[in-house]
Motif scaffolding. Structure first.
Motif, short mmCIF file in Angstrom:
data_model
loop_
_atom_site.label_atom_id
_atom_site.label_comp_id
_atom_site.label_asym_id
_atom_site.label_seq_id
_atom_site.Cartn_x
_atom_site.Cartn_y
_atom_site.Cartn_z
N ASP A 121 0.83 -1.19 0.00
CA ASP A 121 0.00 0.00 0.00
C ASP A 121 0.88 1.26 0.00
O ASP A 121 1.91 1.30 0.66
CB ASP A 121 -0.89 -0.01 1.24
CG ASP A 121 -1.77 1.22 1.28
OD1 ASP A 121 -2.74 1.26 0.51
OD2 ASP A 121 -1.45 2.15 2.04
N GLY A 122 0.44 2.24 -0.75
CA GLY A 122 1.20 3.50 -0.79
C GLY A 122 2.38 3.41 -1.75
O GLY A 122 3.37 4.13 -1.61
N SER A 124 3.07 4.43 -4.49
CA SER A 124 3.55 5.62 -5.21
C SER A 124 4.68 6.30 -4.42
O SER A 124 5.43 7.11 -4.94
CB SER A 124 2.39 6.61 -5.40
OG SER A 124 1.83 6.91 -4.12
N ASN A 213 -5.98 14.57 2.90
CA ASN A 213 -5.45 15.26 1.72
C ASN A 213 -6.28 16.53 1.49
O ASN A 213 -7.35 16.48 0.87
CB ASN A 213 -5.53 14.35 0.49
CG ASN A 213 -4.88 14.99 -0.73
OD1 ASN A 213 -4.78 16.22 -0.80
ND2 ASN A 213 -4.46 14.19 -1.67
N TYR A 246 0.48 14.38 6.91
CA TYR A 246 -0.09 13.52 5.85
C TYR A 246 1.03 13.09 4.91
O TYR A 246 1.69 13.93 4.33
CB TYR A 246 -1.17 14.27 5.06
CG TYR A 246 -1.96 13.40 4.12
CD1 TYR A 246 -1.74 13.44 2.74
CD2 TYR A 246 -2.94 12.52 4.60
CE1 TYR A 246 -2.47 12.64 1.87
CE2 TYR A 246 -3.68 11.73 3.74
CZ TYR A 246 -3.44 11.79 2.37
OH TYR A 246 -4.16 11.00 1.52
N GLY A 248 0.49 10.35 2.67
CA GLY A 248 -0.08 9.72 1.47
C GLY A 248 0.15 8.22 1.44
O GLY A 248 0.11 7.61 0.38
N SER A 249 0.41 7.65 2.58
CA SER A 249 0.54 6.20 2.71
C SER A 249 -0.29 5.79 3.93
O SER A 249 0.07 6.12 5.06
CB SER A 249 2.02 5.82 2.91
OG SER A 249 2.14 4.44 3.13
N LEU A 250 -1.39 5.06 3.68
CA LEU A 250 -2.34 4.76 4.76
C LEU A 250 -1.65 4.15 5.96
O LEU A 250 -1.87 4.57 7.10
CB LEU A 250 -3.43 3.82 4.24
CG LEU A 250 -4.39 3.25 5.28
CD1 LEU A 250 -5.17 4.36 5.97
CD2 LEU A 250 -5.34 2.24 4.64
N PHE A 264 -7.24 9.98 10.97
CA PHE A 264 -7.00 9.93 9.53
C PHE A 264 -8.35 9.93 8.82
O PHE A 264 -9.29 9.23 9.26
CB PHE A 264 -6.23 8.65 9.17
CG PHE A 264 -6.13 8.39 7.68
CD1 PHE A 264 -7.16 7.74 7.00
CD2 PHE A 264 -5.02 8.80 6.96
CE1 PHE A 264 -7.09 7.51 5.62
CE2 PHE A 264 -4.94 8.57 5.59
CZ PHE A 264 -5.97 7.93 4.92
N TYR A 266 -10.13 9.72 4.83
CA TYR A 266 -10.20 9.77 3.38
C TYR A 266 -11.69 9.81 3.01
O TYR A 266 -12.32 8.76 2.82
CB TYR A 266 -9.49 8.63 2.65
CG TYR A 266 -9.02 9.13 1.29
CD1 TYR A 266 -9.95 9.45 0.30
CD2 TYR A 266 -7.69 9.38 1.03
CE1 TYR A 266 -9.57 9.97 -0.92
CE2 TYR A 266 -7.28 9.90 -0.19
CZ TYR A 266 -8.22 10.21 -1.16
OH TYR A 266 -7.82 10.75 -2.36
N LYS A 276 -11.75 6.63 -1.60
CA LYS A 276 -10.71 6.01 -2.43
C LYS A 276 -10.30 4.66 -1.88
O LYS A 276 -9.94 3.75 -2.62
CB LYS A 276 -9.50 6.93 -2.49
CG LYS A 276 -8.32 6.34 -3.25
CD LYS A 276 -7.11 7.24 -3.25
CE LYS A 276 -5.96 6.62 -4.04
NZ LYS A 276 -4.72 7.43 -3.95
N LEU A 277 -10.34 4.50 -0.56
CA LEU A 277 -9.79 3.30 0.07
C LEU A 277 -10.76 2.14 -0.03
O LEU A 277 -11.97 2.32 -0.16
CB LEU A 277 -9.42 3.60 1.52
CG LEU A 277 -8.39 4.73 1.68
CD1 LEU A 277 -8.12 5.03 3.14
CD2 LEU A 277 -7.10 4.40 0.94
N GLU A 282 -8.34 -2.81 3.22
CA GLU A 282 -7.70 -1.63 3.81
C GLU A 282 -8.48 -1.15 5.03
O GLU A 282 -7.98 -1.21 6.15
CB GLU A 282 -7.58 -0.50 2.76
CG GLU A 282 -6.56 -0.81 1.67
CD GLU A 282 -6.49 0.25 0.56
OE1 GLU A 282 -7.53 0.87 0.25
OE2 GLU A 282 -5.40 0.43 -0.01
P1 P6P Z 1 -4.08 10.53 -2.12
C1 P6P Z 1 -1.94 5.11 -1.48
O1 P6P Z 1 -2.07 5.19 -2.89
C2 P6P Z 1 -3.34 5.10 -0.89
O2 P6P Z 1 -4.07 4.01 -1.38
C3 P6P Z 1 -3.27 5.08 0.63
O3 P6P Z 1 -2.16 4.37 1.11
C4 P6P Z 1 -3.20 6.55 0.99
O4 P6P Z 1 -3.75 6.82 2.27
C5 P6P Z 1 -4.04 7.20 -0.12
O5 P6P Z 1 -4.02 6.31 -1.23
C6 P6P Z 1 -3.46 8.54 -0.53
O6 P6P Z 1 -4.32 9.05 -1.55
O7 P6P Z 1 -5.26 10.76 -3.03
O8 P6P Z 1 -4.11 11.46 -0.92
O9 P6P Z 1 -2.75 10.51 -2.80
#
Ligand code: P6P
Length: 340
Positions: A121-122, A124, A213, A246, A248-250, A264, A266, A276-277, A282
């Motif tokens: 997860d995360g 990116s 975010n 923040y 960007g990794s849950l 946290f 989303y 998104k999650l 997750e």
């Molecule tokens: P955004 C990572 O891609 C993820 O799935 C989660 O780990 C993280 O919390 C979320 O997306 C971040 O999303 O839109 O803020 O980049």
């Protein structure tokens, strides 16, 4: 939370100690947890080497989410499928990286557990060397025998028998619960063992951090916008303002809030109408951990663990962390809706 000073307790010994609390335990769940820890060590070793063996960069294909797969995503997914699929302890698996259910390989016995995981997860964050994680969720099968089926993995989160995550950060930590509290283990790379470092983790009732975010602010509904303003400190008579953190990794954002106290979010927005999650691999495992640590997890209205999944990759809004903070967000959302 200070690192525990005292006898060295490996994750294997801890899992066996926990198993002894249940005379009827067969040891299958214990072995499955230990299998997962092995998978985590293999993934951790590859992540550590990622910058050195040119494993970075895309694998040239995309996953079911339409996201470009990084080579480590693929490696982590294949590792976990292999480590857990060849044990006779699972009847079916499901992964963020696979559209369909993952059957037990032909010729291998099926066990009584159904396992779901987000292998990396995360991802990116991989290329920028920020923390990433693996998340897992374990259920007892509901089907009678043979290969597991969809209903084995589409159970409400409250029916999980275990949940956990691995955070590949400044150190590699494995945090899990089997319903007997939340316990953290830190990998000692010199001996290749996860050692008990954070027994009985509890999340402070009111947190010091909020994680969301904020670039999505204009796409949220009024209730979420008001709630986040409250986390900024706009309603000090109701809730003290918090620090924004923040990454960007849950897993990393959740872990910081678990240790230090925080919330946290989303939320759903006009682009991600259901958030998104993903609910099954997750939100549900993180919600079990949060509640076992004294925190809470909702979709803004409903308890995450009460939601009956209808599809393997369905999304959900997620509000998770310190109990008072999660309750505050739900109250603001309800008041805003009542105001019309
Ligand atoms: P955004 C990572 O891609 C993820 O799935 C989660 O780990 C993280 O919390 C979320 O997306 C971040 O999303 O839109 O803020 O980049």
């Amino acid at each position: 939370m200070s690192i525990m000073q005292g006898p060295i307790v490996t994750i294997e010994r801890f899992i066996l100690d926990q198993e002894r609390l249940f005379p009827e335990a067969t040891g299958e769940l214990s072995n499955l947890l230990y299998d997962f820890a092995l998978g985590a060590k293999i993934v951790a070793a590859s992540i550590r080497r990622a910058g050195l063996v040119n494993i970075l960069g895309s694998a040239g294909n995309t996953n079911v989410q339409g996201e470009e797969q990084k080579k480590l995503d693929v490696f982590a997914n294949e590792t976990l499928k292999s480590v857990m699929g060849h044990t006779g302890r699972v009847c079916v698996m499901a992964s963020e990286e696979d559209e369909e259910l993952i059957p037990v390989p032909p010729g291998w016995p099926q066990g009584k557990y159904a396992v779901l995981f987000d292998p990396l997860d995360g991802s990116s964050n991989i290329d920028v060397n920020a923390a990433v994680g693996t998340i897992f969720s374990i259920y007892r099968r509901t089907s009678m025998e043979g290969q597991g089926v969809l209903t084995d993995v589409l159970q409400a989160g409250a029916r999980q028998v275990a949940a956990g995550y691995v955070m590949y950060g400044s150190s590699v930590m494995l945090v899990y619960t089997t319903g007997q509290g939340v316990h953290g283990f830190t990998l000692d790379p010199t001996i290749g063992e996860f050692l008990l470092s954070h027994p009985n983790l509890t999340i402070p009732e009111v947190g010091i951090y909020y994680s969301v975010n904020e670039s999505n602010f204009g796409r949220w509904n009024k209730g979420i916008q008001r709630a986040v303003r409250g986390l900024h400190g706009d309603y000090p008579e109701r809730l003290k303002g918090k620090n924004s953190r923040y990454i960007g990794s849950l897993v990393a954002d959740f872990h910081r809030n678990l240790i230090a106290g925080g919330i946290f979010l989303y939320p759903a927005d006009t682009k991600n109408r259901n958030g998104k999650l993903r609910l099954t691999y997750e939100a549900n495992p993180m919600a079990m951990i949060a509640e076992q640590a004294g925190g809470a997890a909702t979709d803004g209205r409903r308890r995450i663990l009460d939601i009956q999944p209808e599809a393997l990759h369905q999304r959900t809004p997620l509000v998770i962390g310190s109990k008072r903070d999660v309750e505050f967000v739900s109250q603001i959302i309800a008041e805003t809706e009542a105001d019309g």
